[in-house]
Scaffold this active site. Structure first.
Site, PDB file in Angstrom:
ATOM      1  N   ALA A  64       0.865  -1.178   0.000  1.00 47.98           N
ATOM      2  CA  ALA A  64       0.000   0.000   0.000  1.00 47.98           C
ATOM      3  C   ALA A  64       0.902   1.228   0.000  1.00 47.98           C
ATOM      4  CB  ALA A  64      -0.887  -0.030   1.235  1.00 47.98           C
ATOM      5  N   GLY A 110       0.804  -5.118   0.927  1.00 46.53           N
ATOM      6  CA  GLY A 110      -0.389  -5.256   0.095  1.00 46.53           C
ATOM      7  C   GLY A 110      -0.091  -5.897  -1.252  1.00 46.53           C
ATOM      8  N   GLU A 113      -0.213  -9.483  -0.592  1.00 50.74           N
ATOM      9  CA  GLU A 113      -1.614  -9.819  -0.318  1.00 50.74           C
ATOM     10  C   GLU A 113      -2.447  -9.817  -1.605  1.00 50.74           C
ATOM     11  OE1 GLU A 113      -1.551  -6.694   2.659  1.00 50.74           O
ATOM     12  OE2 GLU A 113      -2.211  -8.123   4.166  1.00 50.74           O
ATOM     13  N   GLU A 133       5.080  -5.039   7.156  1.00 50.40           N
ATOM     14  CA  GLU A 133       4.352  -3.944   7.798  1.00 50.40           C
ATOM     15  C   GLU A 133       4.849  -3.661   9.207  1.00 50.40           C
ATOM     16  OE1 GLU A 133       2.989  -6.393   6.039  1.00 50.40           O
ATOM     17  OE2 GLU A 133       1.363  -5.636   4.777  1.00 50.40           O
TER      18      GLU A 133
HETATM   19  N1  CAA Z   1       4.621   3.186  -0.782  1.00 52.97           N
HETATM   20  C1  CAA Z   1       5.051   4.331  -1.351  1.00 52.97           C
HETATM   21  N2  CAA Z   1       6.219   4.460  -1.989  1.00 52.97           N
HETATM   22  C2  CAA Z   1       7.015   3.376  -2.081  1.00 52.97           C
HETATM   23  C3  CAA Z   1       6.654   2.138  -1.503  1.00 52.97           C
HETATM   24  C4  CAA Z   1       5.385   2.054  -0.839  1.00 52.97           C
HETATM   25  N3  CAA Z   1       4.935   0.925  -0.301  1.00 52.97           N
HETATM   26  N4  CAA Z   1       7.651   1.255  -1.735  1.00 52.97           N
HETATM   27  C5  CAA Z   1       8.605   1.907  -2.414  1.00 52.97           C
HETATM   28  N5  CAA Z   1       8.216   3.191  -2.636  1.00 52.97           N
HETATM   29  C6  CAA Z   1       8.960   4.257  -3.321  1.00 52.97           C
HETATM   30  C7  CAA Z   1      10.112   4.761  -2.472  1.00 52.97           C
HETATM   31  O1  CAA Z   1       9.661   5.695  -1.528  1.00 52.97           O
HETATM   32  C8  CAA Z   1      11.015   5.371  -3.532  1.00 52.97           C
HETATM   33  O2  CAA Z   1      10.490   6.617  -3.909  1.00 52.97           O
HETATM   34  P1  CAA Z   1      11.534   7.894  -4.087  1.00 52.97           P
HETATM   35  O3  CAA Z   1      12.417   7.451  -5.242  1.00 52.97           O
HETATM   36  O4  CAA Z   1      10.604   9.008  -4.430  1.00 52.97           O
HETATM   37  O5  CAA Z   1      12.277   8.017  -2.799  1.00 52.97           O
HETATM   38  C9  CAA Z   1      10.806   4.436  -4.731  1.00 52.97           C
HETATM   39  O6  CAA Z   1       9.579   3.730  -4.487  1.00 52.97           O
HETATM   40  C10 CAA Z   1      11.904   3.421  -4.884  1.00 52.97           C
HETATM   41  O7  CAA Z   1      12.048   2.729  -3.640  1.00 52.97           O
HETATM   42  P2  CAA Z   1      13.444   2.562  -2.890  1.00 52.97           P
HETATM   43  O8  CAA Z   1      14.333   3.727  -3.157  1.00 52.97           O
HETATM   44  O9  CAA Z   1      13.130   2.274  -1.446  1.00 52.97           O
HETATM   45  O10 CAA Z   1      14.012   1.277  -3.632  1.00 52.97           O
HETATM   46  P3  CAA Z   1      14.928   0.114  -3.050  1.00 52.97           P
HETATM   47  O11 CAA Z   1      15.291  -0.717  -4.222  1.00 52.97           O
HETATM   48  O12 CAA Z   1      16.022   0.663  -2.213  1.00 52.97           O
HETATM   49  O13 CAA Z   1      13.966  -0.718  -2.061  1.00 52.97           O
HETATM   50  C11 CAA Z   1      11.897  -1.826  -1.403  1.00 52.97           C
HETATM   51  C12 CAA Z   1      12.817  -1.369  -2.578  1.00 52.97           C
HETATM   52  C13 CAA Z   1      12.602  -2.942  -0.611  1.00 52.97           C
HETATM   53  C14 CAA Z   1      10.617  -2.358  -2.057  1.00 52.97           C
HETATM   54  C15 CAA Z   1      11.614  -0.639  -0.484  1.00 52.97           C
HETATM   55  O14 CAA Z   1      11.141   0.439  -1.285  1.00 52.97           O
HETATM   56  C16 CAA Z   1      10.576  -0.903   0.571  1.00 52.97           C
HETATM   57  O15 CAA Z   1      10.902  -1.496   1.597  1.00 52.97           O
HETATM   58  N6  CAA Z   1       9.309  -0.439   0.351  1.00 52.97           N
HETATM   59  C17 CAA Z   1       8.260  -0.499   1.349  1.00 52.97           C
HETATM   60  C18 CAA Z   1       7.733  -1.899   1.544  1.00 52.97           C
HETATM   61  C19 CAA Z   1       6.646  -1.925   2.584  1.00 52.97           C
HETATM   62  O16 CAA Z   1       6.836  -1.576   3.726  1.00 52.97           O
HETATM   63  N7  CAA Z   1       5.420  -2.372   2.177  1.00 52.97           N
HETATM   64  C20 CAA Z   1       4.285  -2.477   3.054  1.00 52.97           C
HETATM   65  C21 CAA Z   1       3.421  -1.250   2.946  1.00 52.97           C
HETATM   66  S1  CAA Z   1       2.096  -1.237   4.136  1.00 52.97           S
HETATM   67  C22 CAA Z   1       0.901  -2.243   3.484  1.00 52.97           C
HETATM   68  O17 CAA Z   1       0.999  -2.764   2.391  1.00 52.97           O
HETATM   69  C23 CAA Z   1      -0.312  -2.448   4.356  1.00 52.97           C
HETATM   70  C24 CAA Z   1      -1.259  -3.513   3.889  1.00 52.97           C
HETATM   71  O18 CAA Z   1      -1.179  -4.656   4.321  1.00 52.97           O
HETATM   72  C25 CAA Z   1      -2.310  -3.220   2.934  1.00 52.97           C
END
Ligand code: CAA
Length: 259
Positions: A64, A110, A113, A133
């Site tokens: 998400a 998400g 999921e 998460e």
């Molecule tokens: N939401 C919004 N933006 C996201 C995102 C997310 N879930 N995941 C990645 N992005 C964005 C980053 O902020 C970044 O944007 P900027 O370039 O503007 O800074 C861009 O995508 C590229 O990401 P990274 O620079 O972080 O890339 P990376 O290769 O170093 O890492 C990753 C990749 C491991 C996927 C890392 O981005 C990450 O850990 N993302 C978050 C994962 C996460 O926590 N997901 C769970 C979300 S909560 C949820 O989903 C609740 C539910 O159950 C419904």
């Protein structure tokens, strides 16, 4: 602004691509509504027999959209009143036609999921699954705490949800989350091929089969068997059942009419 969800038709297969590469395909309202609208369209199209949901080579979807959920006004009342997740996210789950998730790169939160809401997951060898998460102060909210244990068992699901660790494609296949693994560059082509095969079968049979398999997760064994027996009996009311069996006896390819 580029479209965040793209849809294409390949023969009898409807392909949905999540297209927010700059945000690792994070799922915001536009993406979720776009996927739901594409599913609506493919479900209504009688020339489509199978749906494939995919992302890009780096990310299926990284969860998400955190930039939206972190806002001060995204509070309990907002989440509750807008029925966050439930409203449109689950459209993929309610699809009656088979849906395959083709996952390359990250399928996190998400994203994982969403993939689990599909009927099965084909993964690229670079796929990474996770429910991270816990690292950002919340918990899986789109079915992760329920579907992951059903797919891979309590031990691994608990481990993933409590530590936020990621699982690679090999472990995911061994654990039962993933049906097949392909080299990343072949994932889409091979998934479309399998989807095309599925879409060549009788659509009502596919729908009955999917419904029956899903019962295994939602009822007791006896209830599930009863449901299976009823839809199996119902299949004898199909023209396609006679066509399939006659074609076998006549050593020719069946021509299904989806009725
Ligand atoms: N939401 C919004 N933006 C996201 C995102 C997310 N879930 N995941 C990645 N992005 C964005 C980053 O902020 C970044 O944007 P900027 O370039 O503007 O800074 C861009 O995508 C590229 O990401 P990274 O620079 O972080 O890339 P990376 O290769 O170093 O890492 C990753 C990749 C491991 C996927 C890392 O981005 C990450 O850990 N993302 C978050 C994962 C996460 O926590 N997901 C769970 C979300 S909560 C949820 O989903 C609740 C539910 O159950 C419904």
């Amino acid at each position: 602004m580029s479209q965040v969800v793209l849809s294409e038709i390949h023969g009898r297969v409807g392909l949905i691509r999540i297209n927010r590469p700059e945000a690792m395909n994070a799922l915001n309202d536009a993406v979720v509504s776009g996927i739901a609208a594409a599913v609506d369209a493919f479900e209504a199209d009688e020339n489509i027999g199978c749906i494939v949901l995919t992302g890009n080579e780096k990310a299926f979807a990284a969860g998400a959209d955190i930039s939206v959920m972190k806002q001060a006004e995204f509070d309990y009342m907002h989440a509750y009143k807008t029925d966050f997740i439930t409203a449109r996210w689950e459209r993929i789950k309610t699809a009656r036609k088979p849906v395959i998730a083709a996952v390359a790169g990250y399928a996190l939160g998400g994203g994982c999921e969403f993939a689990m809401m599909c009927d099965m997951i084909y993964a690229a060898d670079n796929a990474k699954f996770g429910q991270p998460e816990v690292k950002i102060g919340t918990l899986p909210g789109a079915g992760g705490t329920q579907r992951l244990p059903r797919a891979i068992g309590k031990a691994k699901a608990m481990d993933m949800c409590l530590t936020g660790r990621l699982m690679d494609a090999t472990e995911a296949e061994q654990a039962g989350l993933v049906a097949r693994i392909y080299p990343a560059e072949q994932l889409l082509e091979e998934t479309l091929k399998a989807a095309q095969t599925i879409a060549g079968f009788s659509l009502p049979v596919l729908m009955m089969t999917k419904e029956a398999v899903n019962r295994a997760f939602e009822s007791s064994l006896n209830e599930g068997l009863l449901f299976e027996r009823r839809v199996f009996h119902a299949s004898f009311g199909l023209e396609d059942q006679k066509e399939g069996m006659n074609a076998f006896a006549e050593k020719r390819k069946a021509v299904f009419k989806n009725r």
